[in-house]
Design an enzyme around this catalytic site. Structure first.
Site, PDB file in Angstrom:
ATOM      1  N   CYS A 185       0.816  -1.218   0.000  1.00  0.00           N
ATOM      2  CA  CYS A 185       0.000   0.000   0.000  1.00  0.00           C
ATOM      3  C   CYS A 185       0.853   1.273   0.000  1.00  0.00           C
ATOM      4  O   CYS A 185       1.886   1.337   0.655  1.00  0.00           O
ATOM      5  CB  CYS A 185      -0.898   0.030   1.218  1.00  0.00           C
ATOM      6  SG  CYS A 185      -1.881  -1.449   1.396  1.00  0.00           S
ATOM      7  N   ARG A 218       5.227   0.429  -5.890  1.00  0.00           N
ATOM      8  CA  ARG A 218       5.204  -0.380  -4.671  1.00  0.00           C
ATOM      9  C   ARG A 218       4.377  -1.640  -4.861  1.00  0.00           C
ATOM     10  O   ARG A 218       4.525  -2.594  -4.091  1.00  0.00           O
ATOM     11  CB  ARG A 218       4.589   0.447  -3.519  1.00  0.00           C
ATOM     12  CG  ARG A 218       5.453   1.595  -3.071  1.00  0.00           C
ATOM     13  CD  ARG A 218       4.711   2.473  -2.090  1.00  0.00           C
ATOM     14  NE  ARG A 218       4.456   1.820  -0.827  1.00  0.00           N
ATOM     15  CZ  ARG A 218       5.222   1.917   0.258  1.00  0.00           C
ATOM     16  NH1 ARG A 218       6.316   2.633   0.207  1.00  0.00           N
ATOM     17  NH2 ARG A 218       4.909   1.298   1.365  1.00  0.00           N
ATOM     18  N   TRP A 238      -2.794  -2.801  -1.669  1.00  0.00           N
ATOM     19  CA  TRP A 238      -2.324  -4.143  -2.022  1.00  0.00           C
ATOM     20  C   TRP A 238      -3.083  -5.068  -1.072  1.00  0.00           C
ATOM     21  O   TRP A 238      -2.822  -5.082   0.130  1.00  0.00           O
ATOM     22  CB  TRP A 238      -0.819  -4.233  -1.810  1.00  0.00           C
ATOM     23  CG  TRP A 238      -0.159  -5.417  -2.416  1.00  0.00           C
ATOM     24  CD1 TRP A 238       0.287  -5.539  -3.713  1.00  0.00           C
ATOM     25  CD2 TRP A 238       0.170  -6.649  -1.766  1.00  0.00           C
ATOM     26  NE1 TRP A 238       0.866  -6.770  -3.890  1.00  0.00           N
ATOM     27  CE2 TRP A 238       0.808  -7.467  -2.719  1.00  0.00           C
ATOM     28  CE3 TRP A 238      -0.011  -7.149  -0.480  1.00  0.00           C
ATOM     29  CZ2 TRP A 238       1.263  -8.749  -2.433  1.00  0.00           C
ATOM     30  CZ3 TRP A 238       0.435  -8.424  -0.187  1.00  0.00           C
ATOM     31  CH2 TRP A 238       1.072  -9.212  -1.154  1.00  0.00           C
ATOM     32  N   ASN A 275      -2.102   1.661   5.973  1.00  0.00           N
ATOM     33  CA  ASN A 275      -1.131   0.618   5.578  1.00  0.00           C
ATOM     34  C   ASN A 275      -0.890  -0.246   6.802  1.00  0.00           C
ATOM     35  O   ASN A 275      -0.786   0.281   7.908  1.00  0.00           O
ATOM     36  CB  ASN A 275       0.234   1.218   5.211  1.00  0.00           C
ATOM     37  CG  ASN A 275       0.238   1.842   3.854  1.00  0.00           C
ATOM     38  OD1 ASN A 275      -0.775   1.870   3.180  1.00  0.00           O
ATOM     39  ND2 ASN A 275       1.399   2.371   3.475  1.00  0.00           N
ATOM     40  N   GLY A 276      -0.717  -1.552   6.575  1.00  0.00           N
ATOM     41  CA  GLY A 276      -0.406  -2.433   7.696  1.00  0.00           C
ATOM     42  C   GLY A 276      -1.533  -3.421   7.927  1.00  0.00           C
ATOM     43  O   GLY A 276      -2.427  -3.580   7.074  1.00  0.00           O
ATOM     44  N   GLU A 324      20.486 -15.152  -7.630  1.00  0.00           N
ATOM     45  CA  GLU A 324      19.935 -13.828  -7.896  1.00  0.00           C
ATOM     46  C   GLU A 324      19.492 -13.715  -9.367  1.00  0.00           C
ATOM     47  O   GLU A 324      18.407 -13.200  -9.657  1.00  0.00           O
ATOM     48  CB  GLU A 324      20.977 -12.755  -7.534  1.00  0.00           C
ATOM     49  CG  GLU A 324      20.611 -11.339  -7.882  1.00  0.00           C
ATOM     50  CD  GLU A 324      19.264 -10.880  -7.329  1.00  0.00           C
ATOM     51  OE1 GLU A 324      18.702 -11.546  -6.458  1.00  0.00           O
ATOM     52  OE2 GLU A 324      18.760  -9.858  -7.830  1.00  0.00           O
ATOM     53  N   LYS A 352      15.686 -12.937 -10.679  1.00  0.00           N
ATOM     54  CA  LYS A 352      15.383 -11.835 -11.594  1.00  0.00           C
ATOM     55  C   LYS A 352      14.556 -12.338 -12.772  1.00  0.00           C
ATOM     56  O   LYS A 352      13.554 -11.762 -13.143  1.00  0.00           O
ATOM     57  CB  LYS A 352      16.671 -11.252 -12.152  1.00  0.00           C
ATOM     58  CG  LYS A 352      17.344 -10.036 -11.758  1.00  0.00           C
ATOM     59  CD  LYS A 352      16.815  -8.947 -10.968  1.00  0.00           C
ATOM     60  CE  LYS A 352      16.031  -9.270  -9.762  1.00  0.00           C
ATOM     61  NZ  LYS A 352      16.481  -8.737  -8.521  1.00  0.00           N
ATOM     62  N   GLU A 358      10.940 -13.295 -11.738  1.00  0.00           N
ATOM     63  CA  GLU A 358      10.008 -12.241 -11.354  1.00  0.00           C
ATOM     64  C   GLU A 358       9.601 -11.346 -12.506  1.00  0.00           C
ATOM     65  O   GLU A 358       8.464 -10.889 -12.543  1.00  0.00           O
ATOM     66  CB  GLU A 358      10.499 -11.422 -10.150  1.00  0.00           C
ATOM     67  CG  GLU A 358      11.757 -10.639 -10.324  1.00  0.00           C
ATOM     68  CD  GLU A 358      12.120  -9.845  -9.050  1.00  0.00           C
ATOM     69  OE1 GLU A 358      13.303  -9.600  -8.861  1.00  0.00           O
ATOM     70  OE2 GLU A 358      11.225  -9.471  -8.280  1.00  0.00           O
ATOM     71  N   HIS A 386      22.011 -35.348  -8.092  1.00  0.00           N
ATOM     72  CA  HIS A 386      21.234 -35.917  -6.988  1.00  0.00           C
ATOM     73  C   HIS A 386      19.737 -35.777  -7.228  1.00  0.00           C
ATOM     74  O   HIS A 386      18.959 -35.671  -6.285  1.00  0.00           O
ATOM     75  CB  HIS A 386      21.658 -35.264  -5.668  1.00  0.00           C
ATOM     76  CG  HIS A 386      23.104 -35.489  -5.381  1.00  0.00           C
ATOM     77  ND1 HIS A 386      23.593 -36.687  -4.936  1.00  0.00           N
ATOM     78  CD2 HIS A 386      24.186 -34.690  -5.551  1.00  0.00           C
ATOM     79  CE1 HIS A 386      24.912 -36.610  -4.811  1.00  0.00           C
ATOM     80  NE2 HIS A 386      25.289 -35.398  -5.182  1.00  0.00           N
ATOM     81  N   LYS A 410       7.005  -3.728  -4.218  1.00  0.00           N
ATOM     82  CA  LYS A 410       8.392  -3.288  -4.024  1.00  0.00           C
ATOM     83  C   LYS A 410       8.761  -3.258  -2.547  1.00  0.00           C
ATOM     84  O   LYS A 410       9.890  -3.538  -2.182  1.00  0.00           O
ATOM     85  CB  LYS A 410       8.553  -1.892  -4.643  1.00  0.00           C
ATOM     86  CG  LYS A 410       9.946  -1.310  -4.534  1.00  0.00           C
ATOM     87  CD  LYS A 410      10.890  -1.992  -5.482  1.00  0.00           C
ATOM     88  CE  LYS A 410      12.298  -1.464  -5.413  1.00  0.00           C
ATOM     89  NZ  LYS A 410      13.246  -2.402  -6.038  1.00  0.00           N
TER      90      LYS A 410
END
Ligand code: F6R
Length: 605
Positions: free
Chosen positions: A2, A27, A74, A98-99, A477, A481, A484, A500, A600
């Site tokens: 949010c 965000r 969000w 928010n939260g 990493e 990338k 996503e 394995h 984000k």
């Protein structure tokens, strides 16, 4: 997650808020809304969808007002629909949040709100409790409400009978605020404030702030006036624009040489790494018996590189713990464990909570954070800021490499503090670190070649990325990338582990990306590559430009990396992997900067 904006002053609040909400889009969100408090009372416009849909909605009525609050949501509690979008209104109260309010069900019951709420959100319950306590004194209503809340919150509130005023209060979830030329502004994020001013402050927890056209006042919960600690943003507005690139991700990849330089140079004095500006005593680096890195996602991957460096060069044990798992593994941290928290946003709740726990256990702590004044920076004993500037693309690139740059510096200062290196060894290391920006530029100049190579995995359903040691850390990493931003399933695998089990999944339809940058691992890595090639896999290889490949006819797709000392090869290799992910996403026609479902800043557990 949010985003929050609030503006009061002499200008059209609607336009200011809509522009700010666009800046906060990065965000991650699924709905947007604004509320205006003007002569016609409080008017709310909100809907599920993008900010441009909200803009269209507002354009129909063109409401006027100089005081308002806006939000990008969000979804956590309640699905994605117009009713659940913020702002929420109950009686004379309109708010954005928010939260997460953990006890919203109990509050609903306690205050008999069942059947009286218009949404399924925890946030609307807060508006209802505020309404219950409001007797004309906003401070007292806020104080009494806050004492009833369990959970995290950043609240911006309008009271119908308090024209021109925005009230705010927070616990954990951030709010920053600033005075503008003709009023005041608040936001969840510095990015929305930068177009107005470079001076801002981070609201302390459990303080009430009141914004009006005359400025800002702040009080603690006992009603005493509190002093504001002002900070300065050290990036300009142009840093928050795409600067001619189609996506922020490309711009941010291209910025790396500059921001790495800006991260390293101020911390090298007389040819030596130096944290005197940060006030970090050598003792904290020399006395610790072990290190525990806590971080999430990309920041955690930076930590893994740090672990390889520190274990190899300093010889002490380093754990890298996913902050979201930290509390579930009975963490062992104590006075002798230096905790390093890494976070771009400085607001990732899991990292923040893990850091707070470690501090309670007596661990000394350093955080590596990009956003000035962020919660993690404030919660740690010492902070080293990465000077990456605003990172807008959801996929982290320049924050990662500047985090690495700081970890290289920490390693060197630790070696110095422990008397492990000769003057010459230190000088060679610093010289190599200082070369990183130029070497990166060399890689960036081959962007078109990387674009061509990215084409070899464009249509893949699954991709494997294989390497050992540091190469494996880089690939974790690189693989994140790719996943996503391109939505291609990708797995980074330690190449020794392939046999394995996972090698069963390698076929001619599974491209394999391999990174070979470490002399001591080269022959083993190359034999692992041969194994996957024997199963029909097409391999895209990243290898140093001075390496001779004996059977190079097997490799149609090779990127030759400029040569650095092995410990630094992470830097050029990372740029190539970032660009591969970027170009695959671009060529698939995806929204590179805003991958689906991702936020984000992750401020909920
Ligand atoms: C991936 C990415 C995330 C973040 C993670 C931690 O590109 O950006 O994995 O690295 O959410 O965020 P910060 O660094 O803000 O704590």
């Amino acid at each position: 997650m949010c985003g929050i904006i609030g503006y009061t002053g002499k200008n059209d609040a609607k336009e200011i808020m809509l522009d700010a909400l666009e800046l906060l889009e990065y965000r991650g969100y699924d709905s947007a809304g604004i509320a205006l408090l003007g002569e016609e009372g409080t008017r709310i416009y909100k809907r599920a969808g993008r900010v441009k849909d909200l803009r269209d909605l507002c354009a129909k009525e063109d409401p006027k007002g100089c005081c308002g609050i806006g939000h990008t949501r969000w979804a956590t509690h309640g699905g994605v629909c117009d009713e659940n979008a913020h702002p929420h209104r109950f009686g004379r109260i309109t708010l954005i949040h928010n939260g997460i309010i953990e006890n919203y069900r109990e509050l609903t019951e306690k205050y008999g709100l069942e059947g009286k709420l218009a949404s399924e959100t925890d946030s609307e319950v807060v508006a209802a409790v505020l309404e219950r306590f409001y007797d004309g004194d906003p401070y007292s209503a806020i104080r009494r409400t806050v004492l009833k809340l369990k959970g995290t919150f950043a609240l911006a509130i309008l009271f119908d009978d308090q024209p021109g005023k925005i009230f705010a209060v927070r616990n954990v979830s951030p709010i920053v605020a600033a005075a503008t030329k003709d009023g005041a502004i608040l936001s969840s994020d510095v990015a929305a404030i930068v177009p107005f001013t470079t001076d801002y402050f981070v609201m302390p927890e459990f303080h009430v702030v009141c914004l009006s056209a005359d400025g800002i006042e702040m009080f603690d919960l006992s009603g005493d006036k509190a002093q504001i600690d002002w900070l300065k943003v050290d990036w300009d507005v142009s840093r928050s624009s795409k600067g001619g690139y189609p996506f922020f991700m490309e711009k941010e990849i291209m910025e790396q040489p500059q921001v790495i330089e800006e991260t390293i140079l101020p911390r090298i004095k007389d040819g030596k790494p130096d944290f005197s500006e940060e006030g970090i005593p050598d003792q904290i680096l020399s006395d610790c018996k072990r290190i525990c890195v806590i971080a999430c996602g990309t920041a955690m991957h930076a930590g893994l590189v740090g672990k390889s460096l520190i274990q190899a060069m300093i010889g002490i044990h380093v754990d890298v713990v996913m902050a979201s798992e930290f509390m579930y593994n009975d963490p062992i941290v104590d006075k002798e464990t230096l905790v390093i928290a890494i976070s771009q946003s400085g607001e990732t709740i899991d990292t923040l909570e893990a850091l707070k726990f470690a501090r309670k256990c007596g661990s000394p702590s350093i955080s590596i954070v990009n956003v000035k004044g962020a919660s993690i920076a404030r919660a740690s004993e010492y902070v080293i800021y990465t000077n990456a500037g605003p990172e807008i693309a959801v996929a982290s690139t320049k924050a990662y490499t500047t985090q690495l740059a700081v970890l290289y510096l920490i390693t060197a200062r630790m070696a110095m503090a422990r008397g492990l290196w000769s003057e010459q060894e230190l000088a060679d290391y610093v010289k190599e670190l200082s070369r990183v920006p130029r070497v990166m530029e060399e890689v960036l100049s081959q962007k078109e070649e990387i674009h061509r190579l990215a084409g070899t995995i464009l249509n893949a359903k699954d991709v494997f990325m294989i390497g050992r040691g540091l190469d494996y850390s880089i690939l974790l990493e690189g693989s994140l990338k790719l996943k996503e931003v391109s939505y291609i399933h990708s797995e980074a695998y330690a190449s020794g582990e392939l046999k394995h089990g996972t090698i069963a999944l390698i076929t001619e339809d599974t491209p394999v990306v391999a990174v070979v940058t470490q002399d001591k691992l080269k022959s083993k890595e190359l034999s692992n590559i041969r194994e996957v090639q024997s199963r029909g896999a097409r391999v895209l290889l990243l290898i140093k430009e001075n390496e001779v490949l004996e059977d190079d006819e097997r490799f149609a797709n090779v990127f030759r990396l400029p040569v650095m000392a092995d410990a630094f090869m992470v830097m050029p290799a990372s740029v190539v992997l970032q660009f591969i992910a970027y170009f695959v996403s671009l060529d698939k026609g995806l929204d590179v900067d805003k991958p689906r479902n991702l936020a984000k800043v992750v401020t909920v557990e």
